[in-house]
Design a protein around this motif. Structure first.
Motif, PDB file in Angstrom:
ATOM      1  N   ASP A 111       0.843  -1.195   0.000  1.00 23.36           N
ATOM      2  CA  ASP A 111       0.000   0.000   0.000  1.00 23.36           C
ATOM      3  C   ASP A 111       0.876   1.241   0.000  1.00 23.36           C
ATOM      4  O   ASP A 111       2.100   1.168  -0.150  1.00 23.36           O
ATOM      5  CB  ASP A 111      -0.959   0.007   1.207  1.00 23.36           C
ATOM      6  CG  ASP A 111      -0.216  -0.104   2.533  1.00 23.36           C
ATOM      7  OD1 ASP A 111       1.025   0.046   2.538  1.00 23.36           O
ATOM      8  OD2 ASP A 111      -0.864  -0.331   3.557  1.00 23.36           O
ATOM      9  N   GLY A 112       0.254   2.401   0.168  1.00 23.54           N
ATOM     10  CA  GLY A 112       1.006   3.644   0.248  1.00 23.54           C
ATOM     11  C   GLY A 112       1.621   4.019  -1.088  1.00 23.54           C
ATOM     12  O   GLY A 112       1.107   3.697  -2.165  1.00 23.54           O
ATOM     13  N   THR A 113       2.751   4.712  -1.032  1.00 22.55           N
ATOM     14  CA  THR A 113       3.387   5.240  -2.248  1.00 22.55           C
ATOM     15  C   THR A 113       3.917   4.144  -3.150  1.00 22.55           C
ATOM     16  O   THR A 113       4.271   4.410  -4.298  1.00 22.55           O
ATOM     17  CB  THR A 113       4.542   6.176  -1.871  1.00 22.55           C
ATOM     18  OG1 THR A 113       5.458   5.453  -1.038  1.00 22.55           O
ATOM     19  CG2 THR A 113       4.045   7.398  -1.138  1.00 22.55           C
ATOM     20  N   THR A 114       3.969   2.898  -2.681  1.00 22.62           N
ATOM     21  CA  THR A 114       4.459   1.825  -3.537  1.00 22.62           C
ATOM     22  C   THR A 114       3.449   1.445  -4.614  1.00 22.62           C
ATOM     23  O   THR A 114       3.822   0.863  -5.634  1.00 22.62           O
ATOM     24  CB  THR A 114       4.783   0.579  -2.706  1.00 22.62           C
ATOM     25  OG1 THR A 114       3.608   0.183  -1.994  1.00 22.62           O
ATOM     26  CG2 THR A 114       5.896   0.847  -1.733  1.00 22.62           C
ATOM     27  N   VAL A 115       2.170   1.736  -4.409  1.00 20.52           N
ATOM     28  CA  VAL A 115       1.155   1.325  -5.384  1.00 20.52           C
ATOM     29  C   VAL A 115       0.176   2.438  -5.736  1.00 20.52           C
ATOM     30  O   VAL A 115      -0.437   2.390  -6.803  1.00 20.52           O
ATOM     31  CB  VAL A 115       0.357   0.107  -4.872  1.00 20.52           C
ATOM     32  CG1 VAL A 115       1.251  -1.105  -4.732  1.00 20.52           C
ATOM     33  CG2 VAL A 115      -0.334   0.411  -3.552  1.00 20.52           C
ATOM     34  N   GLN A 116      -0.013   3.422  -4.891  1.00 22.49           N
ATOM     35  CA  GLN A 116      -1.069   4.402  -5.117  1.00 22.49           C
ATOM     36  C   GLN A 116      -0.578   5.529  -6.027  1.00 22.49           C
ATOM     37  O   GLN A 116       0.450   6.143  -5.785  1.00 22.49           O
ATOM     38  CB  GLN A 116      -1.561   4.980  -3.786  1.00 22.49           C
ATOM     39  CG  GLN A 116      -2.233   3.942  -2.914  1.00 22.49           C
ATOM     40  CD  GLN A 116      -2.796   4.536  -1.652  1.00 22.49           C
ATOM     41  OE1 GLN A 116      -3.030   5.737  -1.568  1.00 22.49           O
ATOM     42  NE2 GLN A 116      -3.025   3.702  -0.655  1.00 22.49           N
ATOM     43  N   MET A 117      -1.365   5.790  -7.064  1.00 24.16           N
ATOM     44  CA  MET A 117      -1.052   6.891  -7.957  1.00 24.16           C
ATOM     45  C   MET A 117      -1.235   8.221  -7.235  1.00 24.16           C
ATOM     46  O   MET A 117      -2.233   8.425  -6.543  1.00 24.16           O
ATOM     47  CB  MET A 117      -1.966   6.855  -9.190  1.00 24.16           C
ATOM     48  CG  MET A 117      -2.186   5.480  -9.786  1.00 24.16           C
ATOM     49  SD  MET A 117      -0.695   4.809 -10.512  1.00 24.16           S
ATOM     50  CE  MET A 117      -1.326   3.297 -11.223  1.00 24.16           C
ATOM     51  N   PHE A 118      -0.323   9.140  -7.435  1.00 18.45           N
ATOM     52  CA  PHE A 118      -0.429  10.477  -6.835  1.00 18.45           C
ATOM     53  C   PHE A 118      -0.828  10.371  -5.361  1.00 18.45           C
ATOM     54  O   PHE A 118      -1.843  10.922  -4.937  1.00 18.45           O
ATOM     55  CB  PHE A 118      -1.464  11.327  -7.577  1.00 18.45           C
ATOM     56  CG  PHE A 118      -1.153  11.515  -9.025  1.00 18.45           C
ATOM     57  CD1 PHE A 118       0.050  12.082  -9.424  1.00 18.45           C
ATOM     58  CD2 PHE A 118      -2.047  11.120  -9.986  1.00 18.45           C
ATOM     59  CE1 PHE A 118       0.338  12.265 -10.762  1.00 18.45           C
ATOM     60  CE2 PHE A 118      -1.764  11.290 -11.335  1.00 18.45           C
ATOM     61  CZ  PHE A 118      -0.574  11.863 -11.722  1.00 18.45           C
TER      62      PHE A 118
END
Length: 458
Positions: A356-363
């Motif tokens: 989760d977090g910045t590893t998978v979420q766009m913007f």
């Protein structure tokens, strides 16, 4: 105090031990009250010609973390063993050299039940401040009643069973052991969720209510041999364990599948994904998700309870836990004259984790804006009219926050299994005659590497 005596094949030994600890940890509520722990332990061992083995022991433990009348408890244990190969009728032979069967049962107590140690005392919390006339002064604070006391809190108890077999073959070249174990831990401290509403805002003290079982097996097998100057050994271990919450004071859930009871500790709870929305018609004919309008390329979730909407009532047990149920390892050691090599692999299985977090979420900046990793922008993501693959690695690219696509679901679960080259040790010992000339006993030059390789789907 120790005792040991042998006569006519009978071997008896015993031990009596007393210990006490007195510790005080600064900071926190009741930090000025020392934790006092006492234990009186007794053990008796008996064997006849190292053939029939018996052990009985007991600990009488006391802790001032509990109210008077609940501070002391007896925890017994016993084990038996039988060495088959030491029987007179068992003839020495080159095939089976050793076999031992053993069984044990024991009880263990735990008094370290959370950070707040003295639940049998009622506590007081800091108030919100006083109002004088029309002026509120938050700096002048009083006390309010905290959680109620529970004078019945007592020891958490683990009852453990173990059945094991040890054996050696071919003049001890092959060795193997297997253990089957089961543990039932009861009196686990729980928050009384079922009754907390009746206590108002202060809440009730914890209670000894929880029960967890844990069972599994451990297997170890090895082989060793020596051929002239060349010696080597191979060993492998394999362990499996599974735990289950049997009792927990949970509040009543709308649906049985939402309860933690019946699941392992740390079981993931989340949504079950059902691919992506393929079109606006697909969106219109599907349940509304989280009260917002979905779009093609968004993750679609299954309506578990069939009420026509996707919300918290559709969460179920998914995946496993972050703690692996399966642990294994294998390795080899070899030595030839002065050269030696040791290799050890270690791995685990039956575990999952969320990404989760910045590893998978766009913007995924704090305000919903930010950068995009190159792997996401150019990778295998769902794009309307370009890549409508239902098995794409990422959902559609969105700016701003899109909570629909980043719910805890099996879509973002990954397999935590791995195999790792844990240790590689290669060395060479210089000849003894050479190093003795410089007044040394041994000189070894070696290379050691740790975590050199990891094999994993993630």
């Amino acid at each position: 105090v120790r005792y040991k005596q042998s006569f006519s094949g009978h071997n008896i030994s015993g031990l009596v031990l007393y210990n006490m600890s007195y510790t005080s940890t600064p900071g926190g509520r009741y930090s000025y009250v020392p934790h006092i722990y006492q234990a009186l332990v007794g053990r008796v061992n008996y064997d006849y010609e190292n053939r029939y083995l018996f052990e009985v022991n007991a600990g009488y433990n006391g802790s001032n973390r509990f109210a008077e009348g609940h501070r002391y408890q007896l925890f017994p244990a016993a084990s038996v063993g039988w060495v088959l190969t030491n029987e007179p009728f068992f003839k020495e032979n080159p095939i089976l050299s050793f076999t031992k069967l053993r069984f044990s049962y024991g009880e263990v107590g735990n008094d370290k039940l959370g950070g707040f140690s003295y639940y049998y005392r009622s506590g007081y919390d800091e108030g919100l401040g006083y109002t004088f006339g029309e002026t509120h002064n938050p700096a002048i604070k009083g006390l309010i009643q905290g959680k109620s006391a529970n004078e019945n809190i007592t020891w958490e108890v683990a009852r453990k069973y173990n059945l094991g077999l040890e054996t050696k073959w071919l003049k001890d070249k092959i060795s193997a052991s297997i253990d089957f174990f089961k543990e039932r831990r009861s009196n686990i401290l729980c928050e009384p969720e079922r009754y907390s509403q009746a206590a108002g805002s202060n809440g009730l003290a914890p209670i000894n209510y929880g029960v967890v079982t844990n069972q599994g097996y451990d297997l170890e097998i090895g082989y060793q041999d020596q051929k002239g100057d060349f010696g080597y050994s191979i060993k492998g271990i394999y362990g499996y364990a599974h735990n289950e919450i049997v009792e927990k004071s949970e509040s009543v859930k709308p649906y049985a599948y939402m309860s933690q009871t019946g699941n392992p500790i740390g079981q993931f709870i989340g949504y079950i994904s059902d691919g992506f929305f393929s079109s606006y018609e697909d969106v219109a004919s599907s349940p509304v998700q989280f009260g917002q309008i979905s779009r093609p390329g968004d993750i679609k979730y299954k309506d578990i309870n069939g009420d026509g909407i996707i919300d918290g009532n559709d969460k179920v047990a998914i995946g496993a836990t972050t703690k692996p149920n399966l642990i294994y390892g294998f390795g080899m050691s070899a030595k030839w004259k002065g050269l030696d090599v040791n290799v050890h692999f270690q791995g685990s299985g039956k575990s999952t984790f969320f990404i989760d977090g910045t590893t998978v979420q766009m913007f995924s900046g704090g305000d919903g804006w930010g950068n995009v990793l190159k792997e996401m922008a150019n990778g295998n993501r769902w794009i309307l009219g370009v890549n409508e693959d239902p098995n794409a690695e990422f959902p559609r690219l969105t700016y701003g926050q899109n909570p629909n696509n980043y719910q805890k679901s099996d879509y973002w679960l990954r397999d935590g299994s791995y195999l790792r080259l844990k240790t590689l040790d290669i060395g060479y010992s210089l000849p003894t005659a050479l190093v003795n000339k410089i007044h040394l006993n041994r000189v070894r030059v070696f290379f050691v590497g740790t975590n050199l390789l990891t094999f994993s789907d993630f």
